[in-house]
Enzyme design. Structure first.
Site, PDB file in Angstrom:
ATOM      1  N   GLU A   1       0.790  -1.224   0.000  1.00 18.19           N
ATOM      2  CA  GLU A   1       0.000   0.000   0.000  1.00 18.19           C
ATOM      3  C   GLU A   1       0.824   1.277   0.000  1.00 18.19           C
ATOM      4  O   GLU A   1       0.428   2.280   0.622  1.00 18.19           O
ATOM      5  CB  GLU A   1      -0.930  -0.013   1.217  1.00 18.19           C
ATOM      6  CG  GLU A   1      -0.223   0.001   2.581  1.00 18.19           C
ATOM      7  CD  GLU A   1       0.080  -1.370   3.146  1.00 18.19           C
ATOM      8  OE1 GLU A   1       0.334  -1.472   4.355  1.00 18.19           O
ATOM      9  OE2 GLU A   1       0.073  -2.343   2.368  1.00 18.19           O
TER      10      GLU A   1
ATOM     11  N   HIS B   1      -8.309  -3.676  -1.260  1.00 12.73           N
ATOM     12  CA  HIS B   1      -7.561  -3.810  -0.005  1.00 12.73           C
ATOM     13  C   HIS B   1      -6.464  -2.748   0.091  1.00 12.73           C
ATOM     14  O   HIS B   1      -6.354  -2.039   1.104  1.00 12.73           O
ATOM     15  CB  HIS B   1      -6.951  -5.204   0.079  1.00 12.73           C
ATOM     16  CG  HIS B   1      -6.239  -5.478   1.368  1.00 12.73           C
ATOM     17  ND1 HIS B   1      -6.849  -6.052   2.452  1.00 12.73           N
ATOM     18  CD2 HIS B   1      -4.950  -5.235   1.745  1.00 12.73           C
ATOM     19  CE1 HIS B   1      -5.979  -6.153   3.440  1.00 12.73           C
ATOM     20  NE2 HIS B   1      -4.821  -5.671   3.034  1.00 12.73           N
ATOM     21  N   GLU B   2      -5.654  -2.639  -0.955  1.00 13.95           N
ATOM     22  CA  GLU B   2      -4.545  -1.679  -0.896  1.00 13.95           C
ATOM     23  C   GLU B   2      -5.060  -0.243  -0.855  1.00 13.95           C
ATOM     24  O   GLU B   2      -4.484   0.617  -0.179  1.00 13.95           O
ATOM     25  CB  GLU B   2      -3.592  -1.895  -2.074  1.00 13.95           C
ATOM     26  CG  GLU B   2      -3.045  -3.311  -2.199  1.00 13.95           C
ATOM     27  CD  GLU B   2      -2.453  -3.879  -0.922  1.00 13.95           C
ATOM     28  OE1 GLU B   2      -1.973  -3.101  -0.075  1.00 13.95           O
ATOM     29  OE2 GLU B   2      -2.482  -5.107  -0.747  1.00 13.95           O
TER      30      GLU B   2
ATOM     31  N   HIS C   1      -6.097   0.802   2.614  1.00 15.37           N
ATOM     32  CA  HIS C   1      -4.977   1.197   3.469  1.00 15.37           C
ATOM     33  C   HIS C   1      -4.758   2.714   3.457  1.00 15.37           C
ATOM     34  O   HIS C   1      -4.091   3.241   4.363  1.00 15.37           O
ATOM     35  CB  HIS C   1      -3.694   0.509   3.012  1.00 15.37           C
ATOM     36  CG  HIS C   1      -3.443  -0.812   3.654  1.00 15.37           C
ATOM     37  ND1 HIS C   1      -3.323  -0.973   5.020  1.00 15.37           N
ATOM     38  CD2 HIS C   1      -3.270  -2.057   3.117  1.00 15.37           C
ATOM     39  CE1 HIS C   1      -3.076  -2.247   5.300  1.00 15.37           C
ATOM     40  NE2 HIS C   1      -3.054  -2.930   4.169  1.00 15.37           N
TER      41      HIS C   1
ATOM     42  N   GLU D   1      -4.238  -4.182   9.400  1.00 12.54           N
ATOM     43  CA  GLU D   1      -4.759  -5.184   8.473  1.00 12.54           C
ATOM     44  C   GLU D   1      -6.205  -5.589   8.762  1.00 12.54           C
ATOM     45  O   GLU D   1      -6.961  -5.872   7.830  1.00 12.54           O
ATOM     46  CB  GLU D   1      -3.847  -6.407   8.471  1.00 12.54           C
ATOM     47  CG  GLU D   1      -2.430  -6.120   7.983  1.00 12.54           C
ATOM     48  CD  GLU D   1      -2.373  -5.567   6.562  1.00 12.54           C
ATOM     49  OE1 GLU D   1      -3.398  -5.582   5.854  1.00 12.54           O
ATOM     50  OE2 GLU D   1      -1.284  -5.122   6.165  1.00 12.54           O
TER      51      GLU D   1
END
Length: 642
Positions: free
Chosen positions: A304, A328-329, A332, A351
């Site tokens: 990320e 997901h990234e 972040h 996470e």
């Protein structure tokens, strides 16, 4: 960051609608860290640095990329804030760096030499660099060069790239690998802004986790600025034959020319993902969000790095079924990059939150059925891992005052999946609208800061539990955070589409009749993954052959399928039928999540271990140092059955 479930965060240590810049106040507010609660002393045992005495507020890099020597050569200048009036020494983290000179800014900014000592290397932490600073200079400059074996850098020959024409180099700083390419205070306890001047061959494009310009020309010299303060693990650099293609005004893809069109098509929903996250959790504060598609040797799914997510090409399968990795990234950008864990022992704050936000983005874009399938797969993996895991590794954090095990904090299933499960529990207890507002306020309150689990729990109590005592109790929160396993009152998720998969698998195991092509023709990657991973531990030779003939699993380009199919083939004693394809996959892919399960299955027999060693010897030159270390441990620890 997306990675393979592992036994502990310590193992990782051995081994990611506002278009304006973040407001100046937010940018400047937390090159520091919020004060810990009075009873809490924050110690990062994975750093030699002493940020309570002196902390870095800005880093200026001046580097040369030397592909022939496989080195970065240059200097790092640290702007310092001296916090302890008695401190006369600056302690930095390094790993295999050659320190050539250290200087401090003297009168009128003129640099003068400083004495220093580089300690012997610790196998995990690297070498402590102690710089004598009796005058407590505002700036210290270290001239150095990296090792060709730097754990945070990978150097690829042209043959190891997509285009096969130019060499490639990229970094991986998380968790404590930044110290292998920059001498610095390598701890998330502090944040700093940075700038860089980087020289490279004229035909090479250089990018960093900073203000990359989409229209940048290849000049051989590049300048970067990162105005928002970041922790050291988010420092990133890459250099190679890279071109840019936009997705929106503020998002696009960097990749090798042969990959850029496919990647841009696969990641075409990125702007919609950003807007979705903004509606939920507030403005995106990093100006641009670009994706760099790395060669397949990248050891993780994604990293990320702010403004420039590093992504594996293994998620580009043509149907967008694996783009949850981008969600997901991107997530972040709020959980991790904006609000950061204070130490690796608080890793779930990065996470777990990110995995929860990822699923909310996936649900908004692709529907609840898709998000439910993702949850079921992840939680099945967690149950499998927890079944054989020491219970102490299944706690999100230790209670205040308890001394955590120095070797193990939690498994990645704990940090990612249990953490997200906990947040879903909170959401369901207080209601989605209430929890969304709480989470948005949390990101605003701790923006550009590193915090501990204790700080989060205190904030949660004040701002959610105490406001909704009829819906939520601190005893339940503490059970999630401090007790092993998953509480009995955890919310359950089921997938209607997986029920169809279960029925098809069960019928085939009983009758030998495979599901109708009319059914399987509509299956996504998630359904194929679930179909394979819920098979018995092993199958007969005839069953393996029947599945392969019907679905062509052997040789698949889908890594999520391959990482489950090949271990099943190996466990079923049918390795010989797929050896060429297994070898080709292991030699081409360096992503740990996809290859380590295959190596782990192979080493369970003497013949399999010998095959794994041969493949590894062939693949090693193209693996990242982190991947190499992981495979070496699997081979070294293997005890094949007699």
């Amino acid at each position: 960051m997306r990675l393979l479930p592992i036994l502990s965060l310590a193992a990782v240590l051995l081994a990611g609608c506002q278009r304006d810049a973040a407001p100046a106040a937010a940018t400047q507010e937390a090159a520091g860290t919020p004060p810990p609660t009075p009873a809490e002393v924050v110690v990062d045992r994975h750093s030699f640095s002493e940020p309570d005495k002196v902390k870095t507020t800005d880093l200026a890099l001046d580097l040369v990329v030397d592909f022939e020597a496989r080195e970065l050569v240059g200097s790092a200048t640290l702007q310092l804030d001296w916090l302890d009036d008695s401190a006369t020494q600056l302690v930095l983290d390094t790993r295999e760096l050659s320190i050539e000179q250290v200087e401090g800014a003297g009168v009128e900014g003129v640099f003068v030499p400083l004495t220093f000592e580089l300690a012997d290397a610790d196998p995990v932490l690297g070498s402590k660099l102690s710089i004598n600073t009796p005058s407590r200079p505002e700036r210290v400059r270290i001239s150095y060069r990296t090792s060709p074996q730097a754990s945070g850098l990978q150097w690829l020959e042209p043959s190891m790239t997509e285009g096969k024409q130019q060499p490639f180099m990229f970094s991986q700083s998380q968790q404590i690998h930044a110290r292998s390419w920059v001498p610095l205070q390598d701890t998330p306890r502090i944040r700093f802004t940075y700038s860089a001047t980087v020289k490279a061959p004229a035909d090479t494009m250089v990018l960093m986790s900073a203000d990359n310009k989409p229209d940048a020309a290849r000049t051989g010299e590049y300048s970067f600025k990162m105005p928002q303060p970041i922790p050291s693990y988010l420092l990133a650099i890459a250099a190679g034959d890279l071109v840019f293609k936009p997705i929106s005004e503020r998002a696009g893809v960097w990749a090798e020319p042969a990959m850029v069109e496919r990647a841009t098509s696969e990641f075409g929903d990125t702007e919609t993902m950003i807007q979705t996250a903004e509606k939920l959790y507030g403005p995106y504060r990093w100006e641009r969000y670009d994706i760099l598609v790395l060669p397949p040797s990248f050891p993780y799914g994604g990293m990320e790095n702010p403004r420039l997510t590093f992504a594996t090409p293994t998620v580009i399968v043509g149907d967008k079924s694996l783009v949850a990795l981008i969600a997901h990234e991107l997530a972040h950008s709020w959980s991790g990059n904006l609000v950061t864990f204070a130490t690796s022992e608080d890793g779930w704050l990065n996470e777990g939150f990110t995995s929860y936000v990822e699923n909310r983005i996936v649900e908004a874009l692709f529907g609840k059925e898709r998000s439910e399938m993702e949850y079921v797969i992840e939680r099945n993996d967690l149950k499998t891992e927890f079944a054989s895991l020491d219970p102490k590794l299944t706690v999100l954090a230790t209670r205040p005052g308890d001394l955590p095990d120095p070797d193990s904090y939690s498994s990645s299933a704990t940090a990612y999946t249990k953490g997200a499960w906990f947040l879903q529990f909170l959401e369901q207890r207080v209601g989605r609208d209430t929890f969304d507002a709480f989470l948005r306020d949390y990101f605003d309150h701790f923006a550009f800061q590193g915090i501990t689990t204790t700080q989060f729990v205190d904030y949660l109590k004040t701002n959610l539990v105490d406001k909704h005592p009829e819906k939520l109790a601190m005893a339940e929160v503490e059970a999630w955070v401090y007790e092993p396993g998953v509480p009995d009152f955890a919310p359950k998720v089921e997938s209607r589409r997986f029920a169809v998969v279960d029925a098809g698998r069960t019928a085939w195991l009983g009758s030998g009749e495979l599901p109708s092509p009319q059914v399987t023709g509509e299956w996504t990657t998630q359904e194929w993954v679930y179909f394979i991973e819920r098979m018995p531990e092993s199958l007969s030779a005839e069953q393996i052959a029947q599945l392969d003939e019907a679905y062509a699993f052997t040789g698949t380009a889908n890594g999520e399928v391959a990482m489950r199919w090949y271990p099943l083939v190996v466990r079923s004693g049918q390795t010989a039928t797929a050896e060429p394809e297994i070898a080709a996959f292991l030699e081409r892919i360096g992503r740990r999540k996809l290859i380590l399960p295959i190596y782990s299955a192979l080493v369970r027999s003497a013949e399999g271990k010998a095959f794994a060693q041969r493949v590894f010897d062939q693949a090693r030159p193209g693996y990242h140092p982190i991947t190499t270390g992981s495979v070496e441990r699997i081979l070294a620890d293997a005890r094949p059955a007699e």
